[in-house]
Enzyme design. Structure first.
Site, PDB file in Angstrom:
ATOM      1  N   GLY A  16      72.745  74.148  75.572  1.00  0.00           N
ATOM      2  CA  GLY A  16      73.121  74.807  76.819  1.00  0.00           C
ATOM      3  C   GLY A  16      72.860  73.852  77.966  1.00  0.00           C
ATOM      4  O   GLY A  16      72.505  72.692  77.747  1.00  0.00           O
ATOM      5  N   PHE A  19      67.929  73.929  82.585  1.00  0.00           N
ATOM      6  CA  PHE A  19      67.280  75.150  83.100  1.00  0.00           C
ATOM      7  C   PHE A  19      67.615  76.401  82.289  1.00  0.00           C
ATOM      8  O   PHE A  19      67.317  77.510  82.713  1.00  0.00           O
ATOM      9  CB  PHE A  19      67.631  75.429  84.577  1.00  0.00           C
ATOM     10  CG  PHE A  19      67.384  74.270  85.486  1.00  0.00           C
ATOM     11  CD1 PHE A  19      66.097  73.934  85.867  1.00  0.00           C
ATOM     12  CD2 PHE A  19      68.438  73.495  85.953  1.00  0.00           C
ATOM     13  CE1 PHE A  19      65.863  72.854  86.714  1.00  0.00           C
ATOM     14  CE2 PHE A  19      68.219  72.418  86.801  1.00  0.00           C
ATOM     15  CZ  PHE A  19      66.931  72.093  87.178  1.00  0.00           C
ATOM     16  N   SER A  20      68.274  76.239  81.133  1.00  0.00           N
ATOM     17  CA  SER A  20      68.688  77.431  80.387  1.00  0.00           C
ATOM     18  C   SER A  20      67.627  77.880  79.384  1.00  0.00           C
ATOM     19  O   SER A  20      67.829  78.860  78.673  1.00  0.00           O
ATOM     20  CB  SER A  20      70.016  77.156  79.664  1.00  0.00           C
ATOM     21  OG  SER A  20      69.847  76.137  78.705  1.00  0.00           O
ATOM     22  N   LYS A  22      66.142  75.817  76.885  1.00  0.00           N
ATOM     23  CA  LYS A  22      66.201  75.155  75.575  1.00  0.00           C
ATOM     24  C   LYS A  22      64.806  74.719  75.128  1.00  0.00           C
ATOM     25  O   LYS A  22      64.423  74.963  73.986  1.00  0.00           O
ATOM     26  CB  LYS A  22      67.111  73.913  75.634  1.00  0.00           C
ATOM     27  CG  LYS A  22      68.544  74.217  76.007  1.00  0.00           C
ATOM     28  CD  LYS A  22      69.406  72.970  75.974  1.00  0.00           C
ATOM     29  CE  LYS A  22      68.986  71.883  76.946  1.00  0.00           C
ATOM     30  NZ  LYS A  22      69.028  72.304  78.371  1.00  0.00           N
ATOM     31  N   ASP A  89      63.629  67.359  70.856  1.00  0.00           N
ATOM     32  CA  ASP A  89      64.015  67.819  72.195  1.00  0.00           C
ATOM     33  C   ASP A  89      64.920  66.765  72.830  1.00  0.00           C
ATOM     34  O   ASP A  89      64.854  65.591  72.484  1.00  0.00           O
ATOM     35  CB  ASP A  89      62.768  68.057  73.055  1.00  0.00           C
ATOM     36  CG  ASP A  89      63.049  69.010  74.214  1.00  0.00           C
ATOM     37  OD1 ASP A  89      64.118  69.649  74.217  1.00  0.00           O
ATOM     38  OD2 ASP A  89      62.201  69.127  75.119  1.00  0.00           O
ATOM     39  N   GLU A  90      65.768  67.189  73.755  1.00  0.00           N
ATOM     40  CA  GLU A  90      66.700  66.282  74.455  1.00  0.00           C
ATOM     41  C   GLU A  90      67.471  65.420  73.448  1.00  0.00           C
ATOM     42  O   GLU A  90      67.584  64.203  73.615  1.00  0.00           O
ATOM     43  CB  GLU A  90      65.927  65.374  75.427  1.00  0.00           C
ATOM     44  CG  GLU A  90      64.995  66.105  76.376  1.00  0.00           C
ATOM     45  CD  GLU A  90      65.690  66.686  77.596  1.00  0.00           C
ATOM     46  OE1 GLU A  90      66.926  66.557  77.717  1.00  0.00           O
ATOM     47  OE2 GLU A  90      64.991  67.292  78.417  1.00  0.00           O
ATOM     48  N   CYS A 178      77.690  78.462  87.195  1.00  0.00           N
ATOM     49  CA  CYS A 178      78.640  79.156  86.314  1.00  0.00           C
ATOM     50  C   CYS A 178      79.980  78.420  86.353  1.00  0.00           C
ATOM     51  O   CYS A 178      80.180  77.502  87.150  1.00  0.00           O
ATOM     52  CB  CYS A 178      78.805  80.612  86.728  1.00  0.00           C
ATOM     53  SG  CYS A 178      79.796  80.818  88.215  1.00  0.00           S
ATOM     54  N   CYS A 181      81.573  78.394  89.920  1.00  0.00           N
ATOM     55  CA  CYS A 181      80.916  77.638  90.998  1.00  0.00           C
ATOM     56  C   CYS A 181      80.744  76.154  90.673  1.00  0.00           C
ATOM     57  O   CYS A 181      80.375  75.373  91.548  1.00  0.00           O
ATOM     58  CB  CYS A 181      79.548  78.257  91.296  1.00  0.00           C
ATOM     59  SG  CYS A 181      79.633  79.979  91.822  1.00  0.00           S
TER      60      CYS A 181
HETATM   61  P1  ADP Z   1      65.929  73.492  79.572  1.00  0.00           P
HETATM   62  O1  ADP Z   1      65.122  72.885  78.459  1.00  0.00           O
HETATM   63  O2  ADP Z   1      67.174  74.183  79.089  1.00  0.00           O
HETATM   64  O3  ADP Z   1      66.230  72.547  80.711  1.00  0.00           O
HETATM   65  P2  ADP Z   1      63.483  74.849  80.192  1.00  0.00           P
HETATM   66  O4  ADP Z   1      63.048  75.546  78.938  1.00  0.00           O
HETATM   67  O5  ADP Z   1      62.826  73.542  80.513  1.00  0.00           O
HETATM   68  O6  ADP Z   1      65.063  74.684  80.200  1.00  0.00           O
HETATM   69  O7  ADP Z   1      63.222  75.788  81.461  1.00  0.00           O
HETATM   70  C1  ADP Z   1      63.632  77.132  81.519  1.00  0.00           C
HETATM   71  C2  ADP Z   1      62.915  77.768  82.711  1.00  0.00           C
HETATM   72  O8  ADP Z   1      63.391  77.181  83.911  1.00  0.00           O
HETATM   73  C3  ADP Z   1      63.156  79.255  82.902  1.00  0.00           C
HETATM   74  O9  ADP Z   1      62.314  80.060  82.121  1.00  0.00           O
HETATM   75  C4  ADP Z   1      62.881  79.430  84.385  1.00  0.00           C
HETATM   76  O10 ADP Z   1      61.492  79.634  84.600  1.00  0.00           O
HETATM   77  C5  ADP Z   1      63.200  78.083  84.992  1.00  0.00           C
HETATM   78  N1  ADP Z   1      64.451  78.026  85.775  1.00  0.00           N
HETATM   79  C6  ADP Z   1      64.634  77.239  86.870  1.00  0.00           C
HETATM   80  N2  ADP Z   1      65.899  77.343  87.326  1.00  0.00           N
HETATM   81  C7  ADP Z   1      66.546  78.211  86.537  1.00  0.00           C
HETATM   82  C8  ADP Z   1      67.907  78.716  86.490  1.00  0.00           C
HETATM   83  N3  ADP Z   1      68.829  78.351  87.377  1.00  0.00           N
HETATM   84  N4  ADP Z   1      68.213  79.585  85.504  1.00  0.00           N
HETATM   85  C9  ADP Z   1      67.285  79.966  84.617  1.00  0.00           C
HETATM   86  N5  ADP Z   1      66.019  79.524  84.599  1.00  0.00           N
HETATM   87  C10 ADP Z   1      65.632  78.657  85.541  1.00  0.00           C
HETATM   88 ZN    ZN Z   2      78.356  80.975  90.042  1.00  0.00          ZN
END
Ligand code: ADP
Ligand code: ZN
Length: 204
Positions: A16, A19-20, A22, A89-90, A178, A181
């Site tokens: 994804g 910030f999703s 992962k 990760d990553e 999204c 946007c």
């Molecule tokens: P990823 O590994 O996908 O980058 P993380 O697991 O590091 O995501 O971080 C997820 C956390 O980031 C969420 O639980 C929330 O606290 C925070 N967060 C910050 N910005 C957003 C956003 N735009 N949508 C959802 N969560 C967000």
């Molecule tokens: Zn949007």
């Protein structure tokens, strides 16, 4: 199949935008594996040393000990063959060999959990994630929240100007958006000719 435990291996992908969640999801799965008394090892690429060099860290600051590697090939160097569950990760920054290595590990009876970005800052599939998705037993797509409108977000919006595929950073340099946007640095949807009303087209 694992010759010691007799377990059949598999590949799980969590993908994804940024910030999703992962990393959170990866850490959650790995914690559960530890609770189940499985031997766990976690790897991440050197590129991602934003917060910590020997831990994976989510944006909400959940953490787990991890081994830094230059690329996927190095995983084999650090791998303890008694390990049953392997977290990556990553993964999109581990290089193309991550596919072959994940396959090898799964074939050897390991549970391989791979987290990574599925698209880049232009919204294009991010190699080698598409290949991993095709080869995985299980796929989870995580969505973030669009910072413009609050809808579920599948895109990673770059906020700073750069032509480079990879600009490492977090808050301030990227945000989740999204489909509506997202501005991928190519003409926005309303700028495409076929999206504009006839009357406007004639003026140009
Ligand atoms: P990823 O590994 O996908 O980058 P993380 O697991 O590091 O995501 O971080 C997820 C956390 O980031 C969420 O639980 C929330 O606290 C925070 N967060 C910050 N910005 C957003 C956003 N735009 N949508 C959802 N969560 C967000
Ligand atoms: Zn949007």
């Amino acid at each position: 199949m694992d010759i010691v435990t007799g377990h059949v291996g598999w590949i799980e992908v969590v993908c994804g935008p940024m910030f999703s969640g992962k990393s959170e999801e990866l850490i959650r799965r790995l914690r559960r594996a530890k609770i189940a008394r499985k031997r766990v090892q976690v790897f991440k690429p050197t590129i991602d040393d934003r917060y910590s060099t020997d831990e994976i860290v989510s944006h909400s600051d959940t953490r787990m000990q991890s081994q830094v590697v230059q690329d996927a090939g190095e995983i084999m160097r650090y791998l303890d063959w008694r390990t049953q569950v392997i977290g990556l990760d990553e993964a999109n920054f581990l290089g193309p060999r991550v596919v072959e290595i994940a396959q090898q590990l799964a074939d050897a009876g390991k549970q391989v959990i791979v987290a990574g970005l599925d698209t880049d800052y232009l919204g294009r599939p991010f190699p080698p994630m598409p290949e991993l998705l095709a080869l995985a037993e299980s796929i989870t797509k995580t969505l973030a929240i669009c910072m413009r409108c609050g809808n579920p977000a599948k895109h990673t919006q770059r906020l700073v100007e750069s032509e480079a595929l990879i600009v490492v950073g977090a808050a301030g340099m990227y945000e989740a958006r999204c489909r509506r946007c997202f501005e991928p640095g190519i003409p926005k949807q309303e700028h495409f000719d076929f999206m504009r009303p006839e009357r406007e087209k004639q003026q140009v």
